[in-house]
Motif scaffolding. Structure first.
Motif, PDB file in Angstrom:
ATOM      1  N   TRP A 110       6.042 -17.151  -4.909  1.00 49.47           N
ATOM      2  CA  TRP A 110       4.836 -17.189  -4.099  1.00 49.47           C
ATOM      3  C   TRP A 110       5.234 -17.598  -2.592  1.00 49.47           C
ATOM      4  O   TRP A 110       4.656 -17.136  -1.696  1.00 49.47           O
ATOM      5  CB  TRP A 110       3.620 -18.180  -4.433  1.00 49.47           C
ATOM      6  CG  TRP A 110       2.943 -17.970  -5.603  1.00 49.47           C
ATOM      7  CD1 TRP A 110       2.899 -18.341  -6.814  1.00 49.47           C
ATOM      8  CD2 TRP A 110       2.041 -16.642  -5.642  1.00 49.47           C
ATOM      9  NE1 TRP A 110       2.069 -17.594  -7.772  1.00 49.47           N
ATOM     10  CE2 TRP A 110       1.558 -16.652  -7.163  1.00 49.47           C
ATOM     11  CE3 TRP A 110       1.588 -15.834  -4.704  1.00 49.47           C
ATOM     12  CZ2 TRP A 110       0.698 -15.864  -7.409  1.00 49.47           C
ATOM     13  CZ3 TRP A 110       0.657 -14.712  -5.309  1.00 49.47           C
ATOM     14  CH2 TRP A 110       0.164 -14.956  -6.532  1.00 49.47           C
ATOM     15  N   GLY A 111       6.370 -18.435  -2.368  1.00 52.08           N
ATOM     16  CA  GLY A 111       6.920 -18.598  -0.976  1.00 52.08           C
ATOM     17  C   GLY A 111       7.516 -17.083  -0.496  1.00 52.08           C
ATOM     18  O   GLY A 111       7.196 -17.043   0.647  1.00 52.08           O
ATOM     19  N   TRP A 135       4.601 -11.559   3.875  1.00 55.05           N
ATOM     20  CA  TRP A 135       3.281 -11.062   4.477  1.00 55.05           C
ATOM     21  C   TRP A 135       3.333 -11.595   5.952  1.00 55.05           C
ATOM     22  O   TRP A 135       2.874 -10.875   6.937  1.00 55.05           O
ATOM     23  CB  TRP A 135       1.934 -11.503   3.656  1.00 55.05           C
ATOM     24  CG  TRP A 135       1.703 -10.732   2.568  1.00 55.05           C
ATOM     25  CD1 TRP A 135       1.662 -10.942   1.379  1.00 55.05           C
ATOM     26  CD2 TRP A 135       1.264  -9.477   2.850  1.00 55.05           C
ATOM     27  NE1 TRP A 135       1.710  -9.745   0.596  1.00 55.05           N
ATOM     28  CE2 TRP A 135       1.145  -9.031   1.502  1.00 55.05           C
ATOM     29  CE3 TRP A 135       0.907  -8.667   3.676  1.00 55.05           C
ATOM     30  CZ2 TRP A 135       0.385  -7.625   1.001  1.00 55.05           C
ATOM     31  CZ3 TRP A 135       0.252  -7.387   3.390  1.00 55.05           C
ATOM     32  CH2 TRP A 135       0.288  -7.001   2.184  1.00 55.05           C
ATOM     33  N   LEU A 136       3.859 -12.808   5.907  1.00 56.09           N
ATOM     34  CA  LEU A 136       3.978 -13.421   7.322  1.00 56.09           C
ATOM     35  C   LEU A 136       4.897 -12.377   8.364  1.00 56.09           C
ATOM     36  O   LEU A 136       4.363 -12.274   9.405  1.00 56.09           O
ATOM     37  CB  LEU A 136       4.633 -14.839   7.355  1.00 56.09           C
ATOM     38  CG  LEU A 136       4.616 -15.611   8.774  1.00 56.09           C
ATOM     39  CD1 LEU A 136       3.376 -16.104   9.177  1.00 56.09           C
ATOM     40  CD2 LEU A 136       5.311 -17.021   8.485  1.00 56.09           C
ATOM     41  N   ALA A 192       4.457 -14.894   0.301  1.00 55.09           N
ATOM     42  CA  ALA A 192       3.745 -15.250   1.636  1.00 55.09           C
ATOM     43  C   ALA A 192       4.693 -15.274   2.827  1.00 55.09           C
ATOM     44  O   ALA A 192       4.290 -14.870   4.009  1.00 55.09           O
ATOM     45  CB  ALA A 192       3.444 -16.973   1.565  1.00 55.09           C
TER      46      ALA A 192
END
Length: 100
Positions: free
Chosen positions: A5-6, A12-13, A9
């Motif tokens: 998940w990191g 996407w960042l 994320a």
């Protein structure tokens, strides 16, 4: 699982940051290209000078903006490849050079 998940994320960042940076850069290019097109158009079609001579009058920060004379249209196209462009046309009826 947390690492996965990191990574998602983080991806996407980076994607959002890249999109925002491109949007900002494209806006800055529009302004810079407009400046170069208008100044070069006036210099060439009103001042009677050559494009190379006109470029020396512009700030060094505009060196990344390319320009070309569209002689048939009595216009100058200024651009940064892949980011944007502006065209300034000479209006001989007293209008000078106008951005399009």
């Amino acid at each position: 699982m947390i690492l996965k998940w990191g990574a998602i994320a983080g991806f996407w960042l980076i994607l959002v940051a890249g999109a925002l940076a491109h949007r900002y850069a494209a806006g800055a290019v529009e302004v810079g290209a407009g400046y170069v097109a208008k100044e070069a158009c006036s210099c060439i079609f009103i001042g009677g000078r050559e494009l190379e001579s006109c470029r020396h009058d512009m700030p060094d920060m505009m060196d990344d903006v390319d320009a070309e004379v569209l002689a048939d249209e009595r216009a100058v196209r200024a651009f940064v490849t892949g980011l944007g462009e502006r065209i300034a046309r000479f209006e001989p009826d007293g209008g000078g050079c106008t951005l399009y």
